[in-house]
Scaffold this motif. Sequence first.
Motif, PDB file in Angstrom:
ATOM      1  N   LYS A 125     -11.685   4.042  23.603  1.00  0.00           N
ATOM      2  CA  LYS A 125     -12.699   3.229  22.933  1.00  0.00           C
ATOM      3  C   LYS A 125     -12.147   2.633  21.652  1.00  0.00           C
ATOM      4  O   LYS A 125     -11.567   3.335  20.833  1.00  0.00           O
ATOM      5  N   THR A 126     -12.337   1.334  21.492  1.00  0.00           N
ATOM      6  CA  THR A 126     -12.011   0.659  20.233  1.00  0.00           C
ATOM      7  C   THR A 126     -13.315   0.183  19.605  1.00  0.00           C
ATOM      8  O   THR A 126     -14.225  -0.259  20.301  1.00  0.00           O
ATOM      9  N   MET A 127     -13.375   0.263  18.264  1.00  0.00           N
ATOM     10  CA  MET A 127     -14.600  -0.099  17.559  1.00  0.00           C
ATOM     11  C   MET A 127     -14.283  -0.964  16.345  1.00  0.00           C
ATOM     12  O   MET A 127     -13.300  -0.740  15.638  1.00  0.00           O
ATOM     13  N   LEU A 128     -15.140  -1.937  16.118  1.00  0.00           N
ATOM     14  CA  LEU A 128     -15.151  -2.728  14.895  1.00  0.00           C
ATOM     15  C   LEU A 128     -16.540  -2.608  14.285  1.00  0.00           C
ATOM     16  O   LEU A 128     -17.547  -2.732  14.999  1.00  0.00           O
ATOM     17  N   GLY A 129     -16.610  -2.357  12.973  1.00  0.00           N
ATOM     18  CA  GLY A 129     -17.931  -2.179  12.385  1.00  0.00           C
ATOM     19  C   GLY A 129     -17.933  -2.195  10.876  1.00  0.00           C
ATOM     20  O   GLY A 129     -16.896  -2.408  10.231  1.00  0.00           O
ATOM     21  N   ILE A 130     -19.102  -1.988  10.320  1.00  0.00           N
ATOM     22  CA  ILE A 130     -19.313  -1.940   8.880  1.00  0.00           C
ATOM     23  C   ILE A 130     -20.047  -0.649   8.551  1.00  0.00           C
ATOM     24  O   ILE A 130     -21.010  -0.283   9.227  1.00  0.00           O
ATOM     25  N   SER A 131     -19.581   0.046   7.503  1.00  0.00           N
ATOM     26  CA  SER A 131     -20.234   1.280   7.077  1.00  0.00           C
ATOM     27  C   SER A 131     -20.431   1.256   5.566  1.00  0.00           C
ATOM     28  O   SER A 131     -19.755   0.518   4.842  1.00  0.00           O
ATOM     29  N   TRP A 132     -21.374   2.083   5.124  1.00  0.00           N
ATOM     30  CA  TRP A 132     -21.696   2.166   3.694  1.00  0.00           C
ATOM     31  C   TRP A 132     -21.572   3.607   3.213  1.00  0.00           C
ATOM     32  O   TRP A 132     -22.203   4.519   3.781  1.00  0.00           O
ATOM     33  N   TYR A 133     -20.756   3.810   2.176  1.00  0.00           N
ATOM     34  CA  TYR A 133     -20.701   5.100   1.491  1.00  0.00           C
ATOM     35  C   TYR A 133     -21.784   5.116   0.414  1.00  0.00           C
ATOM     36  O   TYR A 133     -21.892   4.188  -0.386  1.00  0.00           O
ATOM     37  N   ASN A 134     -22.556   6.180   0.378  1.00  0.00           N
ATOM     38  CA  ASN A 134     -23.501   6.417  -0.715  1.00  0.00           C
ATOM     39  C   ASN A 134     -23.310   7.855  -1.188  1.00  0.00           C
ATOM     40  O   ASN A 134     -23.374   8.784  -0.367  1.00  0.00           O
ATOM     41  N   PHE A 135     -23.085   8.045  -2.486  1.00  0.00           N
ATOM     42  CA  PHE A 135     -22.921   9.368  -3.071  1.00  0.00           C
ATOM     43  C   PHE A 135     -23.981   9.553  -4.148  1.00  0.00           C
ATOM     44  O   PHE A 135     -23.894   8.972  -5.231  1.00  0.00           O
ATOM     45  N   LYS A 136     -24.985  10.358  -3.825  1.00  0.00           N
ATOM     46  CA  LYS A 136     -26.093  10.614  -4.735  1.00  0.00           C
ATOM     47  C   LYS A 136     -25.825  11.921  -5.479  1.00  0.00           C
ATOM     48  O   LYS A 136     -25.602  12.967  -4.848  1.00  0.00           O
ATOM     49  N   PHE A 137     -25.856  11.884  -6.800  1.00  0.00           N
ATOM     50  CA  PHE A 137     -25.489  13.041  -7.585  1.00  0.00           C
ATOM     51  C   PHE A 137     -26.622  14.057  -7.649  1.00  0.00           C
ATOM     52  O   PHE A 137     -27.811  13.696  -7.744  1.00  0.00           O
ATOM     53  N   GLU A 138     -26.241  15.332  -7.627  1.00  0.00           N
ATOM     54  CA  GLU A 138     -27.218  16.411  -7.749  1.00  0.00           C
ATOM     55  C   GLU A 138     -27.896  16.376  -9.117  1.00  0.00           C
ATOM     56  O   GLU A 138     -29.103  16.616  -9.235  1.00  0.00           O
ATOM     57  N   ASP A 139     -27.126  16.088 -10.161  1.00  0.00           N
ATOM     58  CA  ASP A 139     -27.663  15.973 -11.519  1.00  0.00           C
ATOM     59  C   ASP A 139     -28.205  14.552 -11.706  1.00  0.00           C
ATOM     60  O   ASP A 139     -27.450  13.596 -11.821  1.00  0.00           O
TER      61      ASP A 139
END
Length: 269
Positions: A125-139
């Motif tokens: 399988k080959t894939m092309l795509g878009i992804s989003w990193y989100n890092f929400k802080f505990e503090d």
Amino acid sequence: MKKTTMILTFLFLSTWAFAQVEDSLKIAMNKTTVFSIFDTKIEVKKNDDGSRTWEFIPNSKVYNEKDSEKHFKRKIKHSTGLDLELGINTWIGDGDAPTVRPWGSWNPAFNTYYAYKPSKNFSLKTMLGISWYNFKFEDRNLQALRSPDGIFFEQFEDGGGIKSKISASYANFSLIPTIQSNNGKFRFGIGPYAGLRLGGRGKFVYRDSTGDRRRQFQMGNMFANDFRYGGRVEIGVGDVDLFLNYDFNEMFQTDKGPKVNTLSFGIIL
């Protein structure tokens, strides 16, 4: 005599033409395309699930039908589609990096894929795509800020924090060899991926001294790496497919942020 010959010729041509039309109709009804290359006849059949079956059958008289079926017939299937992933991000590494809250650190992705299946138990399988990193802080009062020297974190003193996070988006390419059981109920794939950064920013939501809700944005890429690469695992059981991505390179540019690597996992819809 001439008249009889003409009638027979006409009947022969009519029968031959009708047979050709009948064969064409059968091919059309079965969604099958037939063509030849040198001494090989190729039949391409479109299946109900969108995949195609290719059959290569030699026309040479050297081989009988049984030998051709045994040695020269080959079936290849492939499929294409679009899927949605919903996962959770975290990072691993530097102990001084802010603690990431799993709930809210979403990793959505849209992918278009092409799966090549040369055998019953293996596909590529080959894939092309878009992804989003989100890092929400505990503090919630810890704000990510951008300076010429890199990203840094400090406590917000002018109100009460509601949400603090950084994000980055990537265009990705993945190559996943996959094995599966005979009935297709179990699937396991592992392979590499690479991504090119499209954007990024920091976001801080808080309430000021009057209780009003306000937002602050740190525009720019927050020194997230322009290029990411890593390994991906996919596991499928029945109708459920899960994924896990791990970046081999660090999340931030060299000496511009904490030394952490990103881990993402979730479900493929």
